[in-house]
Design a protein around this motif. Structure first.
Motif, PDB file in Angstrom:
ATOM      1  N   LEU A  57      -3.953   6.085   9.279  1.00 19.99           N
ATOM      2  CA  LEU A  57      -4.055   5.609   7.903  1.00 19.99           C
ATOM      3  C   LEU A  57      -2.784   4.861   7.510  1.00 19.99           C
ATOM      4  CD1 LEU A  57      -5.681   8.746   6.268  1.00 19.99           C
ATOM      5  CD2 LEU A  57      -6.807   6.607   6.908  1.00 19.99           C
ATOM      6  N   THR A  58      -1.637   5.348   7.960  1.00 23.09           N
ATOM      7  CA  THR A  58      -0.380   4.661   7.632  1.00 23.09           C
ATOM      8  C   THR A  58      -0.290   3.292   8.299  1.00 23.09           C
ATOM      9  OG1 THR A  58       0.609   6.078   9.334  1.00 23.09           O
ATOM     10  CG2 THR A  58       1.136   6.578   7.045  1.00 23.09           C
TER      11      THR A  58
ATOM     12  N   LEU B  83      -4.309   1.150   6.563  1.00 20.56           N
ATOM     13  CA  LEU B  83      -4.356   1.043   5.102  1.00 20.56           C
ATOM     14  C   LEU B  83      -3.214   0.179   4.573  1.00 20.56           C
ATOM     15  CD1 LEU B  83      -5.232   4.617   3.787  1.00 20.56           C
ATOM     16  CD2 LEU B  83      -6.731   2.649   4.050  1.00 20.56           C
ATOM     17  N   PHE B  84      -2.159   0.007   5.341  1.00 21.91           N
ATOM     18  CA  PHE B  84      -0.964  -0.664   4.825  1.00 21.91           C
ATOM     19  C   PHE B  84      -0.726  -1.997   5.518  1.00 21.91           C
ATOM     20  CE2 PHE B  84      -0.757   3.748   3.790  1.00 21.91           C
ATOM     21  CZ  PHE B  84      -0.388   3.715   2.471  1.00 21.91           C
TER      22      PHE B  84
ATOM     23  N   ARG C 240      -3.912  -4.211   5.312  1.00 27.21           N
ATOM     24  CA  ARG C 240      -4.279  -4.602   3.959  1.00 27.21           C
ATOM     25  C   ARG C 240      -3.155  -5.363   3.267  1.00 27.21           C
ATOM     26  NH1 ARG C 240      -6.353  -0.090  -0.229  1.00 27.21           N
ATOM     27  NH2 ARG C 240      -5.002   1.077   1.189  1.00 27.21           N
TER      28      ARG C 240
ATOM     29  N   MET D 194       6.014   1.185   9.237  1.00 26.10           N
ATOM     30  CA  MET D 194       5.055   2.290   9.326  1.00 26.10           C
ATOM     31  C   MET D 194       4.217   2.193  10.595  1.00 26.10           C
ATOM     32  SD  MET D 194       3.773   3.199   5.529  1.00 26.10           S
ATOM     33  CE  MET D 194       3.446   1.529   5.003  1.00 26.10           C
TER      34      MET D 194
ATOM     35  N   ASP E 134       0.341  11.181  10.364  1.00 25.06           N
ATOM     36  CA  ASP E 134       0.144  10.231   9.267  1.00 25.06           C
ATOM     37  C   ASP E 134       0.878  10.678   8.007  1.00 25.06           C
ATOM     38  OD1 ASP E 134      -1.179   7.855   9.596  1.00 25.06           O
ATOM     39  OD2 ASP E 134      -3.182   8.706   9.418  1.00 25.06           O
ATOM     40  N   GLN E 135       0.685  11.931   7.657  1.00 21.03           N
ATOM     41  CA  GLN E 135       1.300  12.478   6.446  1.00 21.03           C
ATOM     42  C   GLN E 135       2.831  12.399   6.549  1.00 21.03           C
ATOM     43  OE1 GLN E 135      -0.197  14.205   3.710  1.00 21.03           O
ATOM     44  NE2 GLN E 135      -2.272  13.726   4.340  1.00 21.03           N
TER      45      GLN E 135
ATOM     46  N   ALA F 254       4.122   8.841   6.010  1.00 19.91           N
ATOM     47  CA  ALA F 254       4.055   8.476   4.592  1.00 19.91           C
ATOM     48  C   ALA F 254       5.157   9.165   3.793  1.00 19.91           C
ATOM     49  CB  ALA F 254       2.683   8.825   4.020  1.00 19.91           C
TER      50      ALA F 254
END
Lengths: 297, 297, 297, 297
Positions: free
Chosen positions: D56-57, D60-61, D64, D233, D264-265, D268
């Motif tokens: 996701l890191t 999503l970043f 996008r 990231m 991932d967490q 972030a």
């Protein structure tokens, strides 16, 4: 045809022998008009000036959409920074600076506006931006951009409280909006050019402030200035203003004149047509209605 | 204190005996000013009028942010429609209608703007909206909203090409922006009130067009009008204008007057203070710079 | 068909004699799924559950666009506040809360997000919002909205530092997101109902905090809940899930099941068709390319 | 560490003798994962792969916000076009393309989205964009940008109906999204390089189509790729994935693996800390509540 009143100013200061031959001039920028109106007020202006900048087809478009996009473009080209998630302090909320604020927001930035005019400040608030005094904004911002036509709007006491690593950029006509002398004085040495258009000043407390494009118009320094598709309207205004000066030679006072509304409308009409966009016209019924006060509920 | 020039119009048409006692009036709306300026032009105005609507603290805020939010609010309350994904046709791009366009976009709508003024049309284009003649927009829209101060801007030939199930709303002062007579004439019968504030007209070809709030100002018909926190500025303008009429009794012509700039600035200053928002002031150095034409690059 | 796991919870707690007859249930909300998954983890769930909420056609649309619009709608109907220029604190950045943040921004609000999940917090930052701990946001906000599925996210120590006159609203399933007991305890007396859906609590230090809709789902309390045009997709998911439970009777474990992807795709396809919107399909060449790893640069 | 599965593909096709020594690989892009999953499905993959892109890191970043900004940046640098008022056709609505759509809108563009997936198409509609088949969009667009990971999404029959003067750009991994062979075949001659990165093809009917950066990734061709502040990231994900492969050497199948959620967490969390942004943590009361199904209304 002048930009920033640079030619007019030089003529009045050091080439006065040329003044008698001049029919008039046309001025492209807000900054120039501030100076020219001060000259007119002092009775110092030696010929009439057409305020091309004040044409709606100029400042509503060139200043807002042109400066807005090209300023952010200049900052990105100079630094390759991601704008999303950054706090952008926009100094001023005139047509240029609201264009910058709009685009910084459109790129995902979190925008803070500073102003001296309460009406413009209130518009910025209602447009969803935070408004605060510059000294407070100076503590929060990651990127600072000025476009005020004024001097030292990013000044020594602001620099003293800024975060490490911030960017300082200017999009006003002159390179005096960021106080460069103060910035150098706060620094331990001459700045390092860490990338083209990025001068890094190391302050005595170790913080580093990055001045972009030597504080000159960042959209011209690091990008290509305004896109052609917005300058075309400004240049149409320049051409029409020059024609107006010629047509009215000898009839105008040594003042600053605005562009007639019909000229503005005509430029906009041609621009829309060039984009293949049609609009409506008043029906006879509507024309009559708008010019009558007797009809109504 | 008038809204839409309704009182002034009535006085001039049917209560002329009262005219001699009137010091002046203050007008709140764009629509009213169109009528009052037509009266002044015809020499028919019997007393001076202060154009409160033209105060920047009025039309930049009330018309734009107030009408914008409350119009969309009225449409949602009347219908409980999801705005996201709908095509919203905004008729006009004056202060009210650009407020509506901004909010319709902010709710996820896809906005089409129609205009008669090429400059405003071009601004709408640059703001990212599609601009087209109303007859073309009529074929695409899901929701139509007018705010023009003009008559029959949503007219019979537009209704003839609209999609089944569209919404028709008005946010201009009078209920004549949507041609209701034509709408009834196109229909097989009187409309059905399918929800409070929603009248469904069934056309001869079976399509159903929904007129909201009987074509009256939808933010007043179906919602609560402008929020207090934006009307406060308009009312401050009204109060200051009334005081100005009194202070200048006997000195004003029977014309429409604008609000002095200092009054505008003062209202904005008080409003910002009430929100706890501070702004900057010019330093002496900056004041001098702005008033001098001799300094510069 | 359940919402918030209320029926399932009641069945398991006080009507256990009915459990043997139940084939399965379908759950509409995030809040309900949190509870049902805790039950499944504890081995306490007595039948299979279809997680309708987890269908993409549900939570990407209903939670985001439905809750987003209707929550802001509820706040505006309850208060007639102008959102432009207000600081809106959105508690959480899940699908519902990011819908709320998006619409609050779209209405001109300045949005602050609070989160416990670093990934979602980072998305909020990159989307241009400010992110900060709730205790800090509590000092800044004008309007607070929670949609977390969690308890006491707006708690006593937050209320202690809030500004005078703020609004407190909840859009999560249960009325426990705002700590109402703490709010009452901080107050000098029972709240005054100053408008329908607005209870004003006067604190011991004189500040007034306004709780909207008694802390219940504000879009249901003060508005009409989600628009039909977004619920239709949720209900399609419900219907398909019920059919799936029946078709697979006896084959499923007492667990929480997700909706098969084909069902999601089919719902979206039908929805687009109902809006008259066409999309593309893969050409044979493209299908082959996507399924081959041998082609490429 | 691979990007687009280029190294993995070469290894499997022409350097198979090296395969036995490889512990595993990590993949950065969506395009690469499409290919790698096809390989795994065919049993052709010779070692495990960590799907860094699926963190996701990462997607999503980087996909996008990184691709969004840098793609528009590349187009502007290549052309100095004003985006405001232009119709931008974004081909696809995956993470990269929705980043592009978001930024094109943020720069004042009017965005049209094309898709093959009904769910993504519906999201684009609800986000306020127009969605239509590519053949229809081809007639309207001023600027076309693809980011699909697919082949010939801008194809011959689309080019045949495009307007004179359009821009064609690609932001997907390979230069096959715009059908360059077809474009050349439609043209009267080799293209003219009218600016760096702009090749102008003159078609047989006189229309000129401008291909940017030879159809290669425009953000790399004409700009500087993703900003460092978003790549950090992705690289953190790469480093963690490499460590995971090493730590689990011999235990993994020859499949494509996702990044564990804790990784991932953690990424972030570190990123937020580096930006000086704090978030909340669950209280004990909240933790208990979320893990209990017995509490509630």
């Amino acid at each position: 045809m002048d930009d920033g009143a640079d030619v007019v100013s030089t003529l009045h200061k050091s080439r006065r022998e040329l003044l008698p031959n001049i029919i008039g001039s046309t001025e492209e920028t807000t900054t120039g008009l501030v100076r020219l109106r001060a000259m007119a007020r002092d009775g110092a202006l030696a010929f009439p000036v057409m305020a091309v900048n004040d044409a709606l087809t100029k400042h509503l478009f060139d200043n807002r959409y042109g400066t807005g996009q090209s300023t952010m473009d200049g900052i990105v080209r100079a630094t390759n920074y991601l704008i999303a998630g950054k706090k952008i302090v926009v100094v001023g909320y005139g047509w240029c600076s609201r264009g910058i604020a709009m685009r910084a927001k459109g790129l995902g930035g979190n925008v803070i506006v500073t102003e001296i005019n309460p009406l413009k400040a209130l518009e910025a608030v209602m447009d969803g931006f935070r408004v605060m005094p510059m000294l407070q904004a100076a503590r929060e911002g990651d990127i600072f951009v000025s476009a005020t036509g004024n001097k030292h709007v990013i000044d020594e006491h602001h620099m003293e409280v800024m975060k490490d690593g911030v960017l300082l950029a200017n999009s006003g006509h002159f390179d005096i909006e960021v106080n460069k002398v103060a910035l150098r004085a706060l620094s331990v040495a001459e700045p390092q050019r860490v990338r083209p258009f990025v001068d890094q000043y190391t302050l005595k407390d170790g913080r580093k402030l990055n001045l972009l494009g030597e504080g000159r118009l960042i959209n011209l320094a690091a990008a290509e200035g305004h896109p052609a598709s917005v300058m075309d309207m400004s240049f149409a205004g320049q051409a029409m203003a020059a024609k107006y000066l010629l047509d009215n030679k000898g009839k105008l006072a040594n003042q600053v004149y605005t562009i007639p509304e019909e000229v503005d409308q005509e430029i906009a009409r041609i621009k829309l047509a060039s984009m293949g966009i049609g609009i409506d016209t008043l029906t006879d019924e509507q024309y009559t209605y708008l010019n009558s006060w007797e009809e109504g509920t």
